[in-house]
Each structure stands twice: as C-alpha cells, then as structure tokens.
Write an enzyme that holds these catalytic residues in place. Structure first.
Site, PDB file in Angstrom:
ATOM      1  N   GLU A 191      23.769-102.084 -64.214  1.00  0.00           N
ATOM      2  CA  GLU A 191      22.436-101.677 -64.686  1.00  0.00           C
ATOM      3  C   GLU A 191      21.812-100.578 -63.842  1.00  0.00           C
ATOM      4  O   GLU A 191      21.175 -99.669 -64.380  1.00  0.00           O
ATOM      5  CB  GLU A 191      21.498-102.892 -64.734  1.00  0.00           C
ATOM      6  CG  GLU A 191      21.713-103.807 -65.923  1.00  0.00           C
ATOM      7  CD  GLU A 191      22.769-104.879 -65.678  1.00  0.00           C
ATOM      8  OE1 GLU A 191      23.538-104.738 -64.694  1.00  0.00           O
ATOM      9  OE2 GLU A 191      22.841-105.840 -66.449  1.00  0.00           O
ATOM     10  N   ALA A 196      24.473-104.876 -72.657  1.00  0.00           N
ATOM     11  CA  ALA A 196      23.509-104.655 -73.734  1.00  0.00           C
ATOM     12  C   ALA A 196      23.914-103.387 -74.484  1.00  0.00           C
ATOM     13  O   ALA A 196      24.665-102.563 -73.960  1.00  0.00           O
ATOM     14  CB  ALA A 196      22.126-104.495 -73.136  1.00  0.00           C
ATOM     15  N   GLY A 220      24.761-107.290 -69.278  1.00  0.00           N
ATOM     16  CA  GLY A 220      24.383-108.408 -70.134  1.00  0.00           C
ATOM     17  C   GLY A 220      25.555-109.315 -70.458  1.00  0.00           C
ATOM     18  O   GLY A 220      25.368-110.521 -70.696  1.00  0.00           O
ATOM     19  N   GLU A 236      25.834-111.511 -67.605  1.00  0.00           N
ATOM     20  CA  GLU A 236      24.673-112.406 -67.606  1.00  0.00           C
ATOM     21  C   GLU A 236      24.884-113.575 -68.570  1.00  0.00           C
ATOM     22  O   GLU A 236      24.518-114.713 -68.276  1.00  0.00           O
ATOM     23  CB  GLU A 236      23.407-111.628 -67.994  1.00  0.00           C
ATOM     24  CG  GLU A 236      22.971-110.668 -66.894  1.00  0.00           C
ATOM     25  CD  GLU A 236      21.685-109.941 -67.252  1.00  0.00           C
ATOM     26  OE1 GLU A 236      21.727-109.144 -68.200  1.00  0.00           O
ATOM     27  OE2 GLU A 236      20.669-110.181 -66.589  1.00  0.00           O
TER      28      GLU A 236
HETATM   29  N1  T1G Z   1      26.219 -99.781 -75.390  1.00  0.00           N
HETATM   30  C1  T1G Z   1      26.507 -98.933 -76.411  1.00  0.00           C
HETATM   31  N2  T1G Z   1      27.630 -98.199 -76.469  1.00  0.00           N
HETATM   32  C2  T1G Z   1      28.509 -98.343 -75.471  1.00  0.00           C
HETATM   33  C3  T1G Z   1      28.280 -99.207 -74.382  1.00  0.00           C
HETATM   34  C4  T1G Z   1      27.071 -99.964 -74.369  1.00  0.00           C
HETATM   35  N3  T1G Z   1      26.784-100.817 -73.379  1.00  0.00           N
HETATM   36  N4  T1G Z   1      29.333 -99.118 -73.537  1.00  0.00           N
HETATM   37  C5  T1G Z   1      30.188 -98.242 -74.082  1.00  0.00           C
HETATM   38  N5  T1G Z   1      29.702 -97.773 -75.248  1.00  0.00           N
HETATM   39  C6  T1G Z   1      30.361 -96.830 -76.162  1.00  0.00           C
HETATM   40  C7  T1G Z   1      30.546 -95.452 -75.545  1.00  0.00           C
HETATM   41  O1  T1G Z   1      29.423 -94.642 -75.773  1.00  0.00           O
HETATM   42  C8  T1G Z   1      31.761 -94.952 -76.295  1.00  0.00           C
HETATM   43  O2  T1G Z   1      31.343 -94.514 -77.561  1.00  0.00           O
HETATM   44  C9  T1G Z   1      32.590 -96.212 -76.490  1.00  0.00           C
HETATM   45  O3  T1G Z   1      31.672 -97.309 -76.368  1.00  0.00           O
HETATM   46  C10 T1G Z   1      33.700 -96.402 -75.491  1.00  0.00           C
HETATM   47  O4  T1G Z   1      33.167 -96.242 -74.180  1.00  0.00           O
HETATM   48  C11 T1G Z   1      20.045-106.834 -70.271  1.00  0.00           C
HETATM   49  C12 T1G Z   1      20.180-104.144 -70.137  1.00  0.00           C
HETATM   50  C13 T1G Z   1      32.918-100.761 -70.983  1.00  0.00           C
HETATM   51  C14 T1G Z   1      33.909 -99.756 -68.910  1.00  0.00           C
HETATM   52  O5  T1G Z   1      26.504-100.092 -68.415  1.00  0.00           O
HETATM   53  O6  T1G Z   1      30.951 -98.847 -68.486  1.00  0.00           O
HETATM   54  O7  T1G Z   1      23.494-104.963 -70.044  1.00  0.00           O
HETATM   55  O8  T1G Z   1      32.043 -92.160 -77.380  1.00  0.00           O
HETATM   56  O9  T1G Z   1      34.379 -94.160 -73.526  1.00  0.00           O
HETATM   57  O10 T1G Z   1      36.318 -95.657 -70.742  1.00  0.00           O
HETATM   58  O11 T1G Z   1      20.825-106.725 -68.117  1.00  0.00           O
HETATM   59  O12 T1G Z   1      32.066 -98.014 -71.657  1.00  0.00           O
HETATM   60  O13 T1G Z   1      33.479 -93.826 -78.572  1.00  0.00           O
HETATM   61  O14 T1G Z   1      31.261 -93.146 -79.550  1.00  0.00           O
HETATM   62  O15 T1G Z   1      33.098 -95.540 -71.837  1.00  0.00           O
HETATM   63  O16 T1G Z   1      37.168 -97.665 -72.044  1.00  0.00           O
HETATM   64  C15 T1G Z   1      25.290-102.492 -68.942  1.00  0.00           C
HETATM   65  C16 T1G Z   1      28.690 -99.354 -70.065  1.00  0.00           C
HETATM   66  C17 T1G Z   1      24.348-102.233 -70.050  1.00  0.00           C
HETATM   67  C18 T1G Z   1      28.562-100.687 -69.442  1.00  0.00           C
HETATM   68  C19 T1G Z   1      34.630 -98.986 -71.218  1.00  0.00           C
HETATM   69  N6  T1G Z   1      26.606-102.097 -69.335  1.00  0.00           N
HETATM   70  N7  T1G Z   1      30.025 -99.094 -70.504  1.00  0.00           N
HETATM   71  O17 T1G Z   1      35.042 -97.733 -70.737  1.00  0.00           O
HETATM   72  O18 T1G Z   1      35.255 -96.409 -72.896  1.00  0.00           O
HETATM   73  S1  T1G Z   1      22.715-102.607 -69.581  1.00  0.00           S
HETATM   74  C20 T1G Z   1      27.136-100.912 -69.022  1.00  0.00           C
HETATM   75  C21 T1G Z   1      31.049 -98.810 -69.698  1.00  0.00           C
HETATM   76  C22 T1G Z   1      22.571-104.274 -69.694  1.00  0.00           C
HETATM   77  C23 T1G Z   1      21.126-106.304 -69.406  1.00  0.00           C
HETATM   78  C24 T1G Z   1      21.225-104.806 -69.322  1.00  0.00           C
HETATM   79  C25 T1G Z   1      32.333 -98.396 -70.323  1.00  0.00           C
HETATM   80  C26 T1G Z   1      33.435 -99.494 -70.355  1.00  0.00           C
HETATM   81  P1  T1G Z   1      32.080 -93.321 -78.316  1.00  0.00           P
HETATM   82  P2  T1G Z   1      33.952 -95.481 -73.037  1.00  0.00           P
HETATM   83  P3  T1G Z   1      36.027 -96.835 -71.580  1.00  0.00           P
END
Ligand code: T1G
Length: 662
Positions: free
Chosen positions: A144, A82, A121, A124
């Site tokens: 999450e 998400a 997500g 999912e």
């Molecule tokens: N939403 C918004 N921005 C995100 C993002 C996300 N999910 N994930 C990464 N970014 C931005 C981050 O801030 C950075 O921005 C850029 O992308 C690169 O990230 C309903 C509710 C995918 C393994 O927790 O683990 O789904 O600094 O530096 O090292 O059940 O990003 O460039 O402006 O980390 O290559 C669950 C979170 C959400 C995954 C990549 N998902 N992301 O790592 O790059 S909750 C997560 C990561 C959800 C549902 C629920 C990592 C990555 P900027 P980065 P990276």
C-alpha cells in the site's frame, strides 16, 4: 445446493468466457465450503468481488453441514489487493473491512489457500481467516505505501497482533514482498504446501484444530519507535505514507483493538484522497502501459543467447544484466587481454549482485558467459548489442563488419547515448535490422531501458528489443531519435536551467538541497561530481567544433579548465574532505568571476523558485519531445524520469505535474 468443488485452477493466461460468470463462487468438498475468487488477471477485490464474497460467506454460514471453509483463487495468483481502478471514486459498499470482519467473525474456520502473490487487501483477507497456507513460490506483502496509502482493512492491526510490531513495521513501511519461507519463519503463514488447496481443505475439515497457535509476539523495546521513525523518515524523502504506516502500526501495538482499527481506517481514507496517492496511482498504471508499441508487434521467442560487443564498463554491465536474467552471453573484445578484463568486470558485478541477494551464487551465472575475439563467433546470437567507444567512426566500422558476418536475421542494437542512430543504421545493407537499446549505468541495476526506434526499424527488430526487456525485467519505453533521447535530453534541460540559476545568484548546494527536499534522490551537481565533469565537457567541445552548440563557455567549462572534474579529482562543484561532500569556496569564486564577467548582479533564490524553475524547464523540454513525436505519450516521459532519473515517484512525474497545473 452448493456444487461440489473441482479443485481446478484456471491455467495461466486463461480468460473467463464472454458470458458473464460470477467472480466469486461457493462449492463444497465434503464438510468444507470452498469460496473461489475468479477475477482475472490478478483477482483484485472489485466491488463485484466483495459483494460475491459476502454472499458466498452468508450462504456457507447457513449450511449446517459445513464445519470449515477454504478461501482460494483461480488463475495465476491469490488476491493481489484492492482494485486500484476503483480508487479515484469514493469507497463503495460493501467495503473491504466489512468483508474481512465477516470472515473473522464467521462460525466456520476459514483457511486461505495462497499461491502467486497475496498482496495488500488480499493479505488482509487472509489475515482475517483463521489459518493461512501458501504454496512454495508464494510471495506476500503490503504494498500500500507504494500507492501512497496504508492497509485499510485491518491489515496493520491483524498483522501486528500476529507477527509483532517490529516485523509488521518492516513489511508495511517498506511495501516489500517476502517469500513463503520467510513468511513461515515470522509466523505470517501456518503451512507451506505444494498443493495449498488440498492442505487447506484438510485443515478446514478439522475445524482449524490442525493449526498450531503461534505464541504472542513480544512487544518492541521502547526505543524502537523513535529509531524506526528516523529510519522511515529518511527513506521516505517527503513521502507521507510510510510515516503514516508506522504510526498505524504503533497504534495497533498500543491502542485497544477497536480503536486501532478505526484509526487505521481514518488514516487510510484520508491518504486515499491525497495528492501523493493520486500521483502514485498514475505512475502505477503509466508503468504498466509503458512502451505501448512494443506490445503491438508480434511477440518474439525468448532470446537464448545475446551478443555483446565491447567489454568496458557499460558492455560488461549489460552482459551482467543478461547473464543474471538466465540468458547466455557471447562477449566480443579486441584481444585476449581485453576479454580477460571484461570477464573480471563481469565477475565483480556478479559478486556484488550476489552480495545484494539478487543471485544466490556467481559460478552458475558466470558459466553462461563466453568471451571471444572474433565477430563471427556471434553467429548464434539473434540479437547483438554494441557497447564500444562512443565514436561514430568506430561504431560504423563495427556495424559494417557485423553486417558482413552475421545472418541477415540478426538484430543489431547500439547502446549509444548521444550519437545519431540513423547514421549508424545507414552503414548496414538493411537498416531495418537496427535499433537502439539505451541502458542506464549500471545496466545490471537500473530498471529503465530506452528502446530507440528508427523510422525503418522492422517489427522483428523491435520485438527482439521487447523480448530482451521482458527477459531482463526492465521497464522499457520507446523513443525516437534525437540528441539524448527522452531522459538525457530532459536532464540536459534541467542542467542548463540549474546552471542559468548559478549565473544569476544561486549556489550548487542550494539548488541540490532544494531538489533533494523536493524528493529527488540526489541533486544535479553532486551527481555530476560523481560521474565526472569531463565526459560532458568533451561532448560540448565536440558539438561546438561541429557548430551544433554556440561557442559560449559555461561555468562547467571553467571548472574543467582548472581540473575540477568531480570526486575523482577531489573537487568539482563541491570539495571532498575525507570523502565528505562540502561547499567549495573555490567553486563559489569561479561562479562569482563568471557572473561578474557577464555583468550580472546576484539575487537570492528560494527553494520553491528553484524547484519551479527546474520543473518548468523539464516540462517545456518534455512538451517539445512530445510535439516532435519522440515519445509515444506523456505517461512514458513520466516513467522515464521516475524509473531512470530519480524523479520522486510520489510527485507523479514532470508531465503529470504540468498537466495537473493546466
Ligand atoms: N487493481 C487493478 N488492476 C491491477 C491491480 C490492482 N490491484 N494489480 C494489477 N492490476 C492490473 C495491471 O494494471 C495490469 O493490467 C494487470 O493487472 C497485470 O498486472 C484496502 C487499498 C500482482 C505483482 O499494490 O503488484 O489492497 O496492463 O502487469 O507483472 O488495504 O500487478 O494488463 O491492463 O503488474 O504479473 C495493493 C498491485 C492494492 C498490487 C502482478 N496491491 N499489483 O504483476 O502483472 S491497495 C497492489 C502488482 C490495497 C487495501 C488496499 C502486480 C502483481 P493490464 P502486471 P505482473
């Protein structure tokens, strides 16, 4: 008309053009519809993407010539979840559960073609498809809980029915990612293919018939839930989401499907608004913004070889970290015996890393190490880190010698914890080539790196530090010069405050217990016992001699004077009986003596008073650090304390807490 699919994936780093292109497109490949999400950088499921997905799906459904569909992503990764930036606002329509349900109910068989990371997500959505194909390097997970929430779009329910409650609980309560091979083994994906897109087209073209139906996973034994609950609670240290995640999996395993889906959504929505989730979102973005000025300097090329001078515990550990990252190391020690000792230490570190699964075998990593006794052997190293004895005279002599033998372009870094880096820099002809790289012990395990920037540190020197942090996958924060830099300086304030409370009536075990209950990995006194009280004692004595500290003895001094130096002498703040930590009557007596000497009547401290007092001391010091321009921003301070010092992540950090209270 649905346009033909080109099968092309945007290259790494390729950005979409300035003209607003749709983030979701539908194309076709024969009788297969192809939905492509293109929302850089990580294809997060923003509202725009969700709208696009529903509309593309609807369009595909209406096309009678299509028999199946592929859901894929452009760019470097499948959907990483998400959009976290949307989570401070109320959920917006269409919600992800609506989108996931639409894929599941579709008359077409949708196959998720995954590469990169399929997380939260994203996974999912893939679970709502009728098949999942992943490229070999793909990693999947439900992170999450690390954001203080649980999957909210049917993830716990679909995962549990696909792979069983035990495997689902492991994934969802820990937030850990697993690779394609393990995903295939547990039945989370159906196929591993070099070209996930092509393989998915084939499966979807067969209407899904090519997918083997996996057997229904067996139900866990009845005792599983209680055992798992104890394990999760212990690890959570006060964090709510892992416990809620387990509860959701249990409901998924026991309630009728529709009820379990509703229950999951309720839990998700409640947690999304929780203080812990807000704090964890703050930390998520703070970590990614950390060390801002490192990103503002021109990027340096990858370091092929790094020099390390000093092969003691710290030097060897730094060398280990560099070797593990795939970079060669030249380590210099005084003589052959010392180089042999360093090599042994590094080998021991590598063996432990192999045991933890960080590397697969020791030999190829160790092969990247050269040990020698002449500083001139470092001439091929663009960056040299000194990790010799913490003594200004020794370090200045070394820097002078390095200055004489190394090319002018080589960057000189010191790993000092407490010495004044400015003074060290003055010992070389060009101080702009000097910076500090403050690692935390053990350097091959701890994620934090404080990059100490002097006023005269050049951009190329800073860029070399940044390149090292990038290669070692460390969280780097920039700090100015002061005693203890950011982290140790705040911990010193914590320690002073805790000792002050001892003097007024608290006991080491009550203070440690209060801070552990608050969520810290360990208390300050037990930590001191582990590392030994004598190092700080020596430093205090030195500072008093130099007139930097008032000549007032502390309780710590009193313990050291009777040889209570910590675990290594079987007693420090605590006693150690067969390795077990127990309260020490001897320490209590010494504290009481000290208190009497100061004429203090002891009072009782509650856990809340202890925590508040320590947090206030930490944030006062942090504010001073900010005022003096030592840290680049409050978020960096939170990152230092969380990543380097066991501050509970779900509390958001000392600055986050202080600012929230204002
Ligand atoms: N939403 C918004 N921005 C995100 C993002 C996300 N999910 N994930 C990464 N970014 C931005 C981050 O801030 C950075 O921005 C850029 O992308 C690169 O990230 C309903 C509710 C995918 C393994 O927790 O683990 O789904 O600094 O530096 O090292 O059940 O990003 O460039 O402006 O980390 O290559 C669950 C979170 C959400 C995954 C990549 N998902 N992301 O790592 O790059 S909750 C997560 C990561 C959800 C549902 C629920 C990592 C990555 P900027 P980065 P990276």
């Amino acid at each position: 008309m649905i346009a033909p699919d080109t099968g092309r994936r945007a290259a790494e780093g390729e950005r979409r053009s300035e003209v607003a292109e749709p983030t979701v497109t539908l194309s076709r490949s024969g009788s297969v519809g192809v939905i492509t999400i293109d929302n850089p950088p990580v294809n997060a499921l923003s509202q725009e993407v969700r709208i696009g997905l529903l509309s593309a799906l609807e369009q595909a459904e209406l096309d009678p010539t299509l028999v199946g569909g592929v859901l894929r992503c452009a760019g470097r990764t499948f959907v990483a979840g998400a959009d976290i930036t949307e989570m401070d606002a109320p959920p917006s329509e269409p919600t992800l559960p609506t989108v996931a349900d639409a894929f599941e109910r579709s008359r077409l068989c949708w196959v998720a073609a995954m590469h990169g990371t399929a997380l939260g997500g994203g996974l999912e959505l893939a679970l709502a498809c009728c098949g999942r194909v992943a490229e070999p390097g793909t990693r999947v997970g439900m992170p999450e809980v690390t954001l203080g929430i649980i999957p909210g779009a049917g993830g716990t329910v679909r995962l549990t029915s696909l792979i069983g409650a035990e495997a689902a609980a492991r994934l969802v309560t820990t937030g850990k990612q697993i690779d394609a091979v393990e995903s295939r083994q547990i039945g989370l994906i159906d196929v591993i293919a070099e070209d996930a897109h092509a393989a998915s087209l084939e499966i979807a073209g067969s209407g899904g018939r090519a997918i083997e139906t996996s057997p229904t996973p067996r139900a866990p034994k009845p005792e599983f839930w209680d055992q798992e609950s104890i394990r999760v609670r212990e690890k959570a240290r006060g964090q709510e989401s892992p416990i809620e995640a387990l509860a959701a999996i249990r409901e998924a395993a026991t309630l009728p499907r529709a009820e379990a889906l509703q229950a999951e959504r309720r839990r998700f929505l409640r947690l999304r608004e929780s203080e812990q989730a807000k704090a964890l979102r703050h930390v998520f973005f703070a970590e990614r913004k950390a060390g801002a000025s490192l990103r503002n300097v021109p990027k340096a090329a990858d370091l092929q070889r790094v020099g390390v001078v000093g092969g003691g515990t710290m030097g060897s550990s730094i060398a280990t970290a560099v070797l593990i990252s795939g970079t060669a190391v030249t380590l210099v020690e005084q003589d052959d015996a010392a180089t042999a000792r360093a090599r042994n230490l590094i080998e021991t570190n590598l063996k432990a890393s192999a045991k933890r699964g960080v590397i697969s075998s020791v030999e190829p990593v160790l092969a990247r190490l050269s040990v020698c006794t002449a500083l001139s052997d470092l001439e091929e190293c663009p960056l040299v880190i000194e990790a010799v004895f913490e003594d200004m005279a020794i370090k200045t002599a070394l820097f002078k010698a390095l200055d004489d033998v190394l090319p002018a372009t080589a960057v000189l870094a010191t790993n000092t914890s407490y010495l004044d880096v400015r003074e060290l820099a003055r010992s070389v002809r060009d101080p702009s080539r000097v910076l500090g790289l403050h690692f935390f012990a053990p350097a091959h395990v701890m994620k934090l790196l404080e990059v100490v920037r002097l006023p005269q540190t050049s951009d190329p020197a800073l860029a070399a530090g940044s390149a090292l942090a990038r290669q070692l996958r460390k969280t780097a924060v920039v700090t100015g010069v002061c005693e203890g830099f950011i982290g140790n300086r705040i911990m010193a304030a914590y320690r002073r405050n805790a000792e002050e409370m001892l003097l007024r009536g608290a006991q080491p075990e009550t203070i440690d217990a209060a801070m552990r209950d608050y969520g810290f990995a360990a208390g300050i006194f037990e930590t001191q016992d582990l590392s030994g009280l004598d190092i700080a004692w020596a430093m205090r004595k030195r500072r008093r001699l130099e007139g930097k500290d008032p000549a007032i003895a502390t309780i710590s001094d009193a313990l050291c004077e009777v040889e209570r130096l910590g675990r290594k002498t079987m007693g420090g703040w605590y006693d150690y009986v067969d390795g077990r930590q127990v309260s020490s009557p001897e320490t209590a007596r010494l504290i009481a003596e000290f208190r009497d000497g100061a004429g203090i009547t002891p009072r009782v401290y509650t856990a809340a008073e202890i925590v508040n007092s320590i947090l206030a001391a930490m944030s006062r010091e942090a504010e001073a650090i900010l005022r003096e321009g030592i840290a680049e921003g409050p978020d960096d301070i939170d990152v230092v304390m969380i990543v380097g010092f066991g501050f509970p992540r779900y509390r958001g950090g000392p600055m986050y807490i202080a600012r929230k209270a204002q």
